[in-house]
Design a protein around this motif. Sequence first.
Motif, PDB file in Angstrom:
ATOM      1  N   VAL A 146       4.127 -17.053   5.568  1.00 44.63           N
ATOM      2  CA  VAL A 146       3.963 -17.530   3.760  1.00 44.63           C
ATOM      3  C   VAL A 146       2.588 -17.134   2.918  1.00 44.63           C
ATOM      4  O   VAL A 146       1.907 -16.902   3.823  1.00 44.63           O
ATOM      5  CB  VAL A 146       4.012 -19.296   3.520  1.00 44.63           C
ATOM      6  CG1 VAL A 146       3.585 -18.949   2.000  1.00 44.63           C
ATOM      7  CG2 VAL A 146       4.955 -19.582   3.887  1.00 44.63           C
ATOM      8  N   GLU A 147       3.096 -15.942   1.967  1.00 41.65           N
ATOM      9  CA  GLU A 147       1.610 -15.133   1.354  1.00 41.65           C
ATOM     10  C   GLU A 147       1.252 -16.666   0.405  1.00 41.65           C
ATOM     11  O   GLU A 147       2.414 -16.864  -0.560  1.00 41.65           O
ATOM     12  CB  GLU A 147       2.185 -14.313   1.030  1.00 41.65           C
ATOM     13  CG  GLU A 147       2.253 -13.109   1.796  1.00 41.65           C
ATOM     14  CD  GLU A 147       2.959 -11.400   1.673  1.00 41.65           C
ATOM     15  OE1 GLU A 147       2.371 -11.508   0.321  1.00 41.65           O
ATOM     16  OE2 GLU A 147       4.115 -11.727   1.808  1.00 41.65           O
ATOM     17  N   ASP A 148       0.477 -16.092   0.037  1.00 36.40           N
ATOM     18  CA  ASP A 148       0.422 -16.971  -1.643  1.00 36.40           C
ATOM     19  C   ASP A 148      -0.225 -15.956  -2.730  1.00 36.40           C
ATOM     20  O   ASP A 148      -1.476 -15.541  -2.135  1.00 36.40           O
ATOM     21  CB  ASP A 148      -1.815 -17.518  -1.469  1.00 36.40           C
ATOM     22  CG  ASP A 148      -1.642 -18.561  -2.491  1.00 36.40           C
ATOM     23  OD1 ASP A 148      -1.308 -17.645  -3.109  1.00 36.40           O
ATOM     24  OD2 ASP A 148      -3.632 -19.275  -2.685  1.00 36.40           O
ATOM     25  N   LYS A 149       1.058 -16.435  -3.820  1.00 33.68           N
ATOM     26  CA  LYS A 149       0.745 -14.699  -4.522  1.00 33.68           C
ATOM     27  C   LYS A 149      -0.200 -14.950  -5.709  1.00 33.68           C
ATOM     28  O   LYS A 149       0.221 -14.255  -6.517  1.00 33.68           O
ATOM     29  CB  LYS A 149       2.070 -14.160  -4.898  1.00 33.68           C
ATOM     30  CG  LYS A 149       2.523 -15.473  -5.025  1.00 33.68           C
ATOM     31  CD  LYS A 149       3.795 -14.508  -5.858  1.00 33.68           C
ATOM     32  CE  LYS A 149       5.262 -15.471  -6.884  1.00 33.68           C
ATOM     33  NZ  LYS A 149       6.298 -14.971  -7.355  1.00 33.68           N
ATOM     34  N   PRO A 157       3.667 -20.141  -2.802  1.00 39.88           N
ATOM     35  CA  PRO A 157       3.790 -19.911  -1.981  1.00 39.88           C
ATOM     36  C   PRO A 157       4.944 -18.481  -2.137  1.00 39.88           C
ATOM     37  O   PRO A 157       5.763 -18.730  -3.322  1.00 39.88           O
ATOM     38  CB  PRO A 157       4.400 -20.816  -0.681  1.00 39.88           C
ATOM     39  CG  PRO A 157       4.725 -21.837  -2.444  1.00 39.88           C
ATOM     40  CD  PRO A 157       3.807 -21.477  -2.941  1.00 39.88           C
ATOM     41  N   VAL A 158       4.822 -17.695  -0.723  1.00 40.87           N
ATOM     42  CA  VAL A 158       6.037 -16.193  -1.138  1.00 40.87           C
ATOM     43  C   VAL A 158       6.522 -15.956   0.560  1.00 40.87           C
ATOM     44  O   VAL A 158       5.523 -15.799   1.084  1.00 40.87           O
ATOM     45  CB  VAL A 158       6.420 -15.341  -2.030  1.00 40.87           C
ATOM     46  CG1 VAL A 158       4.955 -14.521  -1.742  1.00 40.87           C
ATOM     47  CG2 VAL A 158       7.268 -14.583  -2.470  1.00 40.87           C
ATOM     48  N   THR A 159       8.345 -15.800   0.959  1.00 38.47           N
ATOM     49  CA  THR A 159       8.707 -15.343   2.134  1.00 38.47           C
ATOM     50  C   THR A 159       8.850 -14.261   1.890  1.00 38.47           C
ATOM     51  O   THR A 159       9.074 -13.375   0.591  1.00 38.47           O
ATOM     52  CB  THR A 159       8.890 -16.661   2.800  1.00 38.47           C
ATOM     53  OG1 THR A 159      10.450 -16.745   1.740  1.00 38.47           O
ATOM     54  CG2 THR A 159       7.785 -17.497   2.182  1.00 38.47           C
ATOM     55  N   VAL A 160       9.085 -13.437   3.163  1.00 40.69           N
ATOM     56  CA  VAL A 160      10.109 -12.486   3.362  1.00 40.69           C
ATOM     57  C   VAL A 160      11.583 -12.714   2.092  1.00 40.69           C
ATOM     58  O   VAL A 160      12.704 -12.239   2.004  1.00 40.69           O
ATOM     59  CB  VAL A 160       9.935 -11.950   4.694  1.00 40.69           C
ATOM     60  CG1 VAL A 160      10.967 -13.002   5.581  1.00 40.69           C
ATOM     61  CG2 VAL A 160      11.139 -10.690   4.288  1.00 40.69           C
ATOM     62  N   ALA A 161      11.572 -13.944   2.841  1.00 42.00           N
ATOM     63  CA  ALA A 161      13.429 -14.802   2.032  1.00 42.00           C
ATOM     64  C   ALA A 161      13.604 -14.221   0.134  1.00 42.00           C
ATOM     65  O   ALA A 161      14.329 -13.878   0.368  1.00 42.00           O
ATOM     66  CB  ALA A 161      13.400 -15.606   2.635  1.00 42.00           C
ATOM     67  N   ASP A 162      12.274 -15.146  -0.193  1.00 39.46           N
ATOM     68  CA  ASP A 162      11.683 -14.619  -1.365  1.00 39.46           C
ATOM     69  C   ASP A 162      12.285 -13.360  -2.201  1.00 39.46           C
ATOM     70  O   ASP A 162      12.735 -12.639  -3.082  1.00 39.46           O
ATOM     71  CB  ASP A 162      10.529 -15.035  -1.953  1.00 39.46           C
ATOM     72  CG  ASP A 162      10.803 -16.922  -1.379  1.00 39.46           C
ATOM     73  OD1 ASP A 162      11.476 -17.379  -1.667  1.00 39.46           O
ATOM     74  OD2 ASP A 162       9.438 -16.988  -0.982  1.00 39.46           O
ATOM     75  N   HIS A 163      11.276 -12.049  -0.866  1.00 39.25           N
ATOM     76  CA  HIS A 163      11.477 -11.293  -1.473  1.00 39.25           C
ATOM     77  C   HIS A 163      12.769 -10.293  -1.134  1.00 39.25           C
ATOM     78  O   HIS A 163      12.937  -9.311  -2.182  1.00 39.25           O
ATOM     79  CB  HIS A 163      10.067 -10.300  -0.405  1.00 39.25           C
ATOM     80  CG  HIS A 163       8.888  -9.813  -0.285  1.00 39.25           C
ATOM     81  ND1 HIS A 163       8.794 -10.538  -1.965  1.00 39.25           N
ATOM     82  CD2 HIS A 163       8.270 -10.817  -0.090  1.00 39.25           C
ATOM     83  CE1 HIS A 163       7.138 -10.352  -1.613  1.00 39.25           C
ATOM     84  NE2 HIS A 163       6.973 -10.648  -0.837  1.00 39.25           N
TER      85      HIS A 163
END
Length: 75
Positions: free
Chosen positions: A34-37, A45-51
């Motif tokens: 999980v990345e914090d954008k 939070p953003v994940t590879v699934a979000d991308h």
Amino acid sequence: MTPPRTAEYLEFAQRVAQAAGQAILPHFRVALDVEDKGGVKGYDPVTVADHAAEEVIRAEIAPQTRNILLNVAAG
């Protein structure tokens, strides 16, 4: 908006949502980084699934946006 256009837009939205869901499905119940954008604005939070979902949605919307702009310019 006339009813036929409303139905057309709803069908498009449903099709795009289904495609985004298919892109997200492989990541379901899988440990993800999980990345914090959000940065200074707070945790976002953003994940590879979000991308993956965003990529599908953008790819589907882009041609439609061009069609709308062309119709407005021609109209």
